[in-house]
Write a protein that holds these residues in place. Structure first.
Motif, PDB file in Angstrom:
ATOM      1  N   LYS A 158      48.391  77.197 -43.243  1.00 18.75           N
ATOM      2  CA  LYS A 158      47.792  78.190 -44.157  1.00 18.75           C
ATOM      3  C   LYS A 158      46.508  78.763 -43.554  1.00 18.75           C
ATOM      4  CE  LYS A 158      48.704  79.723 -47.410  1.00 18.75           C
ATOM      5  NZ  LYS A 158      49.551  80.963 -47.478  1.00 18.75           N
ATOM      6  N   LEU A 159      45.699  77.860 -43.001  1.00 20.41           N
ATOM      7  CA  LEU A 159      44.430  78.291 -42.399  1.00 20.41           C
ATOM      8  C   LEU A 159      44.678  79.303 -41.273  1.00 20.41           C
ATOM      9  CD1 LEU A 159      41.427  77.570 -42.739  1.00 20.41           C
ATOM     10  CD2 LEU A 159      41.723  75.787 -41.022  1.00 20.41           C
ATOM     11  N   LEU A 160      45.803  79.138 -40.572  1.00 18.48           N
ATOM     12  CA  LEU A 160      46.117  80.034 -39.456  1.00 18.48           C
ATOM     13  C   LEU A 160      46.855  81.290 -39.922  1.00 18.48           C
ATOM     14  CD1 LEU A 160      47.270  77.298 -36.893  1.00 18.48           C
ATOM     15  CD2 LEU A 160      45.096  78.546 -36.886  1.00 18.48           C
ATOM     16  N   GLY A 161      47.084  81.385 -41.232  1.00 21.45           N
ATOM     17  CA  GLY A 161      47.646  82.631 -41.766  1.00 21.45           C
ATOM     18  C   GLY A 161      49.158  82.679 -41.847  1.00 21.45           C
ATOM     19  N   ALA A 162      49.816  81.520 -41.766  1.00 23.21           N
ATOM     20  CA  ALA A 162      51.283  81.508 -41.865  1.00 23.21           C
ATOM     21  C   ALA A 162      51.724  81.496 -43.324  1.00 23.21           C
ATOM     22  CB  ALA A 162      51.839  80.276 -41.148  1.00 23.21           C
ATOM     23  N   ARG A 163      52.995  81.865 -43.536  1.00 21.59           N
ATOM     24  CA  ARG A 163      53.648  81.636 -44.832  1.00 21.59           C
ATOM     25  C   ARG A 163      54.298  80.261 -44.705  1.00 21.59           C
ATOM     26  NH1 ARG A 163      59.196  83.066 -46.022  1.00 21.59           N
ATOM     27  NH2 ARG A 163      59.570  82.892 -48.265  1.00 21.59           N
ATOM     28  N   VAL A 164      53.884  79.327 -45.573  1.00 19.55           N
ATOM     29  CA  VAL A 164      54.280  77.929 -45.377  1.00 19.55           C
ATOM     30  C   VAL A 164      55.340  77.511 -46.390  1.00 19.55           C
ATOM     31  CG1 VAL A 164      53.474  75.540 -45.391  1.00 19.55           C
ATOM     32  CG2 VAL A 164      52.039  77.319 -44.389  1.00 19.55           C
ATOM     33  N   ILE A 165      56.448  76.982 -45.855  1.00 17.55           N
ATOM     34  CA  ILE A 165      57.516  76.437 -46.694  1.00 17.55           C
ATOM     35  C   ILE A 165      57.447  74.915 -46.567  1.00 17.55           C
ATOM     36  CG2 ILE A 165      59.993  76.353 -47.129  1.00 17.55           C
ATOM     37  CD1 ILE A 165      60.230  79.037 -45.657  1.00 17.55           C
ATOM     38  N   ALA A 166      57.099  74.241 -47.662  1.00 15.18           N
ATOM     39  CA  ALA A 166      57.003  72.779 -47.645  1.00 15.18           C
ATOM     40  C   ALA A 166      58.346  72.190 -48.059  1.00 15.18           C
ATOM     41  CB  ALA A 166      55.907  72.326 -48.600  1.00 15.18           C
ATOM     42  N   CYS A 167      58.880  71.280 -47.236  1.00 15.66           N
ATOM     43  CA  CYS A 167      60.177  70.658 -47.518  1.00 15.66           C
ATOM     44  C   CYS A 167      59.940  69.159 -47.674  1.00 15.66           C
ATOM     45  CB  CYS A 167      61.133  70.888 -46.362  1.00 15.66           C
ATOM     46  SG  CYS A 167      61.239  72.616 -45.849  1.00 15.66           S
ATOM     47  N   THR A 168      60.362  68.609 -48.811  1.00 15.97           N
ATOM     48  CA  THR A 168      60.121  67.196 -49.034  1.00 15.97           C
ATOM     49  C   THR A 168      61.129  66.661 -50.044  1.00 15.97           C
ATOM     50  OG1 THR A 168      58.433  65.598 -49.728  1.00 15.97           O
ATOM     51  CG2 THR A 168      58.151  67.801 -50.538  1.00 15.97           C
TER      52      THR A 168
ATOM     53  N   LYS B  59      37.710  73.210 -45.523  1.00 16.75           N
ATOM     54  CA  LYS B  59      38.956  73.971 -45.284  1.00 16.75           C
ATOM     55  C   LYS B  59      40.156  73.054 -45.077  1.00 16.75           C
ATOM     56  CE  LYS B  59      36.646  78.008 -43.387  1.00 16.75           C
ATOM     57  NZ  LYS B  59      36.146  78.634 -42.175  1.00 16.75           N
ATOM     58  N   LEU B  60      39.915  71.779 -44.794  1.00 16.02           N
ATOM     59  CA  LEU B  60      40.984  70.779 -44.661  1.00 16.02           C
ATOM     60  C   LEU B  60      40.653  69.654 -45.639  1.00 16.02           C
ATOM     61  CD1 LEU B  60      41.036  70.617 -40.738  1.00 16.02           C
ATOM     62  CD2 LEU B  60      42.529  72.003 -42.212  1.00 16.02           C
ATOM     63  N   SER B  61      41.664  69.156 -46.350  1.00 11.66           N
ATOM     64  CA  SER B  61      41.344  68.225 -47.443  1.00 11.66           C
ATOM     65  C   SER B  61      41.095  66.794 -46.977  1.00 11.66           C
ATOM     66  CB  SER B  61      42.495  68.216 -48.458  1.00 11.66           C
ATOM     67  OG  SER B  61      43.609  67.508 -47.926  1.00 11.66           O
ATOM     68  N   CYS B  62      41.735  66.364 -45.877  1.00  6.51           N
ATOM     69  CA  CYS B  62      41.697  64.938 -45.461  1.00  6.51           C
ATOM     70  C   CYS B  62      42.027  64.068 -46.672  1.00  6.51           C
ATOM     71  CB  CYS B  62      40.349  64.535 -44.895  1.00  6.51           C
ATOM     72  SG  CYS B  62      39.812  65.506 -43.506  1.00  6.51           S
ATOM     73  N   HIS B  63      43.079  64.417 -47.396  1.00  9.59           N
ATOM     74  CA  HIS B  63      43.376  63.756 -48.670  1.00  9.59           C
ATOM     75  C   HIS B  63      43.701  62.269 -48.474  1.00  9.59           C
ATOM     76  CE1 HIS B  63      44.815  63.355 -52.797  1.00  9.59           C
ATOM     77  NE2 HIS B  63      45.722  62.549 -52.268  1.00  9.59           N
ATOM     78  N   VAL B  64      43.029  61.436 -49.253  1.00  7.50           N
ATOM     79  CA  VAL B  64      43.260  59.987 -49.188  1.00  7.50           C
ATOM     80  C   VAL B  64      44.139  59.581 -50.370  1.00  7.50           C
ATOM     81  CG1 VAL B  64      42.180  57.716 -49.279  1.00  7.50           C
ATOM     82  CG2 VAL B  64      41.121  59.557 -47.958  1.00  7.50           C
ATOM     83  N   HIS B  65      45.304  59.041 -50.068  1.00 10.89           N
ATOM     84  CA  HIS B  65      46.239  58.581 -51.096  1.00 10.89           C
ATOM     85  C   HIS B  65      45.688  57.328 -51.765  1.00 10.89           C
ATOM     86  CE1 HIS B  65      50.197  57.709 -52.859  1.00 10.89           C
ATOM     87  NE2 HIS B  65      50.043  56.474 -52.452  1.00 10.89           N
ATOM     88  N   ARG B  66      45.270  56.363 -50.922  1.00  9.45           N
ATOM     89  CA  ARG B  66      44.735  55.110 -51.467  1.00  9.45           C
ATOM     90  C   ARG B  66      43.947  54.383 -50.381  1.00  9.45           C
ATOM     91  NH1 ARG B  66      48.133  50.287 -54.502  1.00  9.45           N
ATOM     92  NH2 ARG B  66      46.367  48.886 -54.588  1.00  9.45           N
ATOM     93  N   VAL B  67      42.892  53.675 -50.826  1.00  9.18           N
ATOM     94  CA  VAL B  67      42.080  52.858 -49.920  1.00  9.18           C
ATOM     95  C   VAL B  67      42.401  51.391 -50.179  1.00  9.18           C
ATOM     96  CG1 VAL B  67      39.728  52.243 -49.228  1.00  9.18           C
ATOM     97  CG2 VAL B  67      40.239  54.591 -49.962  1.00  9.18           C
ATOM     98  N   TYR B  68      42.674  50.625 -49.123  1.00  9.65           N
ATOM     99  CA  TYR B  68      43.006  49.200 -49.233  1.00  9.65           C
ATOM    100  C   TYR B  68      41.937  48.384 -48.512  1.00  9.65           C
ATOM    101  CZ  TYR B  68      47.814  50.664 -50.345  1.00  9.65           C
ATOM    102  OH  TYR B  68      48.942  51.232 -50.912  1.00  9.65           O
ATOM    103  N   PRO B  69      41.623  47.166 -49.009  1.00 16.28           N
ATOM    104  CA  PRO B  69      40.743  46.291 -48.227  1.00 16.28           C
ATOM    105  C   PRO B  69      41.491  45.774 -46.996  1.00 16.28           C
ATOM    106  CG  PRO B  69      41.527  45.164 -50.199  1.00 16.28           C
ATOM    107  CD  PRO B  69      42.043  46.566 -50.283  1.00 16.28           C
ATOM    108  N   LEU B  70      40.735  45.304 -46.006  1.00 14.80           N
ATOM    109  CA  LEU B  70      41.349  44.855 -44.747  1.00 14.80           C
ATOM    110  C   LEU B  70      42.457  43.827 -44.985  1.00 14.80           C
ATOM    111  CD1 LEU B  70      41.064  45.121 -41.609  1.00 14.80           C
ATOM    112  CD2 LEU B  70      39.591  43.107 -41.703  1.00 14.80           C
TER     113      LEU B  70
END
Ligand SMILES: NC(=O)c1ccc[n+]([C@@H]2O[C@H](COP(=O)([O-])OP(=O)(O)OC[C@H]3O[C@@H](n4cnc5c(N)ncnc54)[C@H](OP(=O)(O)O)[C@@H]3O)[C@@H](O)[C@H]2O)c1
Length: 324
Positions: A161-171, A290-301
């Motif tokens: 998206k940042l580079l200006g593409a049309r993004v199709i997410a497949c999941t 501009k980038l989320s660096c999204h964290v799903h979950r933090v775990y202890p060591l």
């Protein structure tokens, strides 16, 4: 100090939490107090002996980390005590401190917390290598991302998206599709409900899909390739589905397309200057939000095994982080 050790190849439950000696910085090295470790799917392969590199035992998983420099060794002038850093070392970070060559560190000057910064390097670095260096993605092109809510997938949706593409997410699930859309995807395809080839052909129209980012493999690879545009680029990134597909080469002839390999770890080793330029840009974009660096979950060591099982269980959206 505490470390998670792999003492024999196996699954996450074979890892052990151990006491090991504190590291001492050698010449050209710094000792970093690790605040957060980014785990990746390949950590599940490396501890199982199924990755292209097989480290000598015992070793710690965890290829990327964020932390604070505590001491530097002889000859180090570019890093000092107190510097916030991120590092990429392929494996070895799931521990409280590490002695590391300073050429493997990047100073973190951007306004970015260490937990999020720990997961920046491999995912966004791979997305950068794939889209910018390999595919040379252009503004306005259509980019399809498979596994779009996972670590490298989400990074590629955002960078595309940042580079200006049309993004199709497949999941594979509607929750993951909604997540990808919330992170910028323009179009979504659920490939457990819809035939991927037909859906990509519909979304690509007569022109087809310019760039396919494929970290999943299995049957999805050929399905996606069949929808590629003339002179399209299919980026081979990984095989999270477990099967390394064999593509019919006649498709590349008919489509006039390129199948491009993407190998982040070797790129870092072979083209260190390009890697440094990439990290300078990524840390700036992340610091600017501009980038989320999204964290799903933090775990202890001590719960590193659970974090790895979340990856193999296909649960993770964004990154799992371990804090030693
Ligand atoms: N070439 C390189 O330089 C490079 C760099 C980084 C990563 N990789 C590779 O890229 C792949 C993804 O890595 P990642 O760290 O982003 O992993 P991740 O966060 O676990 O994401 C993988 C995605 O693959 C999909 N998937 C399909 N079948 C799966 C299965 N059986 N088990 C787990 N996931 C499955 C899942 O999405 P859905 O549920 O939506 O299908 C999942 O979100 C891995 O194969 C990794 O080794 C390669």
């Amino acid at each position: 100090m505490k470390a998670i050790l792999c003492t024999r190849f196996g699954g996450p439950d074979d890892l052990v939490l151990a006491d090991i000696a504190e590291p001492v910085p050698g010449a050209g090295e710094a000792v970093v107090r690790i605040e957060a470790v980014g785990l990746n799917f390949y950590d599940t392969l490396i501890i199982a002996g199924r990755y292209q590199r097989k480290p000598p035992f015992p070793f710690s998983p965890g290829g990327e980390f964020a932390g604070v420099v505590e001491r530097v060794g002889a000859g180090v002038s570019d890093f000092a005590q107190g510097d916030r850093v991120i590092g990429y070392i392929t494996y070895g970070a799931a521990r409280q401190r590490i002695a590391v060559e300073t050429r493997k560190l990047v100073k973190l000057t951007a306004d970015l917390g260490l937990t999020r910064a720990a997961g920046l390097t491999v995912t966004y670095g791979t997305a950068y290598l794939a889209l910018i260096e390999r595919a040379q993605l252009k503004r306005g092109e259509t980019l399809a991302v498979l596994g779009a809510s996972g670590g490298v997938g989400l990074a590629t949706v955002e960078l595309g998206k940042l580079l200006g593409a049309r993004v199709i997410a497949c999941t594979s699930t509607d929750d993951k599709l909604a997540f990808a859309r919330a992170h910028g995807a323009d179009v979504t395809i659920n490939y457990t409900r819809e035939d991927l080839r037909d859906a990509l052909k519909r979304e690509g129209g007569d022109h087809g899909i310019d760039v396919i980012f494929d970290p999943v493999g299995g049957p999805h690879s050929e399905a996606a390739l069949r929808a590629i545009a003339w002179k399209g680029r299919h980026l081979v990134v990984g095989f999270a589905a477990g099967e390394i597909p064999k593509l019919p080469l006649n498709l590349t002839l008919l489509k006039g397309c390129d199948v491009l390999g993407v190998y982040f770890g070797d790129w870092v080793r072979r083209e260190p200057d390009r890697y440094r330029a990439c990290m300078a840009e990524l840390t700036r974009w992340a610091g600017d939000g501009k980038l989320s660096c999204h964290v799903h979950r933090v775990y202890p060591l001590a719960a590193t095994a659970q974090a790895l099982k979340a990856l193999t269980g296909r649960e993770v959206m964004g990154k799992v982080i371990v804090t030693p």
